[in-house]
Design a protein around this motif. Structure first.
Motif, PDB file in Angstrom:
ATOM      1  N   GLU A 138      49.190  41.302  36.263  1.00 51.03           N
ATOM      2  CA  GLU A 138      48.517  41.285  37.574  1.00 51.03           C
ATOM      3  C   GLU A 138      47.014  41.055  37.431  1.00 51.03           C
ATOM      4  O   GLU A 138      46.406  40.322  38.224  1.00 51.03           O
ATOM      5  CB  GLU A 138      48.782  42.607  38.296  1.00 51.03           C
ATOM      6  N   LYS A 141      46.488  37.407  36.656  1.00 50.57           N
ATOM      7  CA  LYS A 141      46.749  36.620  37.863  1.00 50.57           C
ATOM      8  C   LYS A 141      45.599  36.751  38.865  1.00 50.57           C
ATOM      9  O   LYS A 141      45.157  35.766  39.469  1.00 50.57           O
ATOM     10  CB  LYS A 141      48.055  37.084  38.494  1.00 50.57           C
ATOM     11  N   GLU A 145      43.211  33.752  40.272  1.00 46.96           N
ATOM     12  CA  GLU A 145      43.112  33.443  41.703  1.00 46.96           C
ATOM     13  C   GLU A 145      41.671  33.497  42.175  1.00 46.96           C
ATOM     14  O   GLU A 145      41.231  32.654  42.969  1.00 46.96           O
ATOM     15  CB  GLU A 145      43.984  34.416  42.496  1.00 46.96           C
ATOM     16  N   GLN A 208      48.787  27.612  42.311  1.00 40.69           N
ATOM     17  CA  GLN A 208      48.711  28.737  41.397  1.00 40.69           C
ATOM     18  C   GLN A 208      50.000  28.845  40.595  1.00 40.69           C
ATOM     19  O   GLN A 208      51.086  28.741  41.145  1.00 40.69           O
ATOM     20  CB  GLN A 208      48.481  30.051  42.173  1.00 40.69           C
ATOM     21  N   ASN A 210      52.061  31.319  37.930  1.00 39.75           N
ATOM     22  CA  ASN A 210      52.117  32.671  37.384  1.00 39.75           C
ATOM     23  C   ASN A 210      53.372  32.804  36.536  1.00 39.75           C
ATOM     24  O   ASN A 210      54.424  33.161  37.026  1.00 39.75           O
ATOM     25  CB  ASN A 210      52.108  33.716  38.505  1.00 39.75           C
ATOM     26  N   SER A 212      54.759  34.746  33.507  1.00 40.40           N
ATOM     27  CA  SER A 212      54.593  35.829  32.529  1.00 40.40           C
ATOM     28  C   SER A 212      55.759  35.753  31.552  1.00 40.40           C
ATOM     29  O   SER A 212      56.693  34.990  31.724  1.00 40.40           O
ATOM     30  CB  SER A 212      54.588  37.184  33.231  1.00 40.40           C
TER      31      SER A 212
END
Length: 215
Positions: A138, A141, A145, A208, A210, A212
């Protein structure tokens, strides 16, 4: 120099790997370029680069990926190192918070050394070290952002997301140059990569990503 009559334009994109020492930049590059991983990898001295060919929409795209030492004492190479770069992977080690804390400084240096926009991905490397993680997915991320960057967690050791991280940056550069060609009155693309727009479609916000280790 066309060996094949069907080959049209050749694209050569310079991409730089930046980040603190020992975050795994060299192993990310060797994993992508040669599918190799050196457990006894030594610190990079000076500058090294690998050229990797990727096919996008039937066109041959060559990515010249530069790797340099993250130690402060080698910072004198930065001006030449950054010159002409159209893409960057800014790397930290998820198990060492200090390397994440240094990311903004690397982004500032990238902006200072290159007078144009660079397709940039924030990379949290060594996500195989989940048991000693110091930086959450998080957090990575959120920073990406806030800075308008792509984001991905990778592991050069077990290959997680390495290929897609590099290819995402390469495709972003290609897409933006293609858009520039289509909207340009000139017949040739300006491939001097300090003029690549990062606007996706009609919007002004980058897509974006993301990815993981757990996704």
């Amino acid at each position: 120099m066309e060996e094949d009559g069907d080959v049209g334009e050749e694209y050569l994109f310079k991409i730089v790997l930046i980040g603190d020492s020992a975050v795994g930049k060299s192993n990310l590059l060797s994993r992508f370029a040669r599918n190799e991983f050196d457990t006894n990898s030594k610190a990079t001295i000076g500058v090294e680069f690998q050229t990797q060919v990727v096919e996008i929409e039937g066109k041959e795209v060559k990515a010249q990926i530069w790797d340099t030492a993250g130690q402060e004492r080698f910072r004198a190479v930065t001006s030449a190192y950054y010159r002409g770069a159209v893409g960057a992977l800014v790397v930290y080690d998820i198990s060492r918070r200090s390397t994440f804390d240094g990311i903004k400084r690397w982004l500032e240096e990238l902006a200072t050394q290159n007078d144009g926009t660079v397709a940039t991905m924030l990379v949290g490397n060594k996500c195989d070290l989940e048991n000693i993680r110091e930086v959450s997915v998080e957090e990575g991320k959120n920073l990406a952002e806030a800075e308008g960057l792509f984001f991905m967690e990778t592991s050069a050791l077990d290959t997680t997301n390495v290929q897609i991280a590099f290819e995402t940056v390469i495709r972003e550069i290609y897409d933006n140059i293609s858009r520039k060609v289509l909207s340009s009155d000139s017949h040739k693309a300006e491939l001097s990569a300090n003029r690549v727009s990062l606007v996706n479609g009609a919007g002004s916000k980058q897509h974006q990503f993301n990815f993981s280790c757990c996704s």
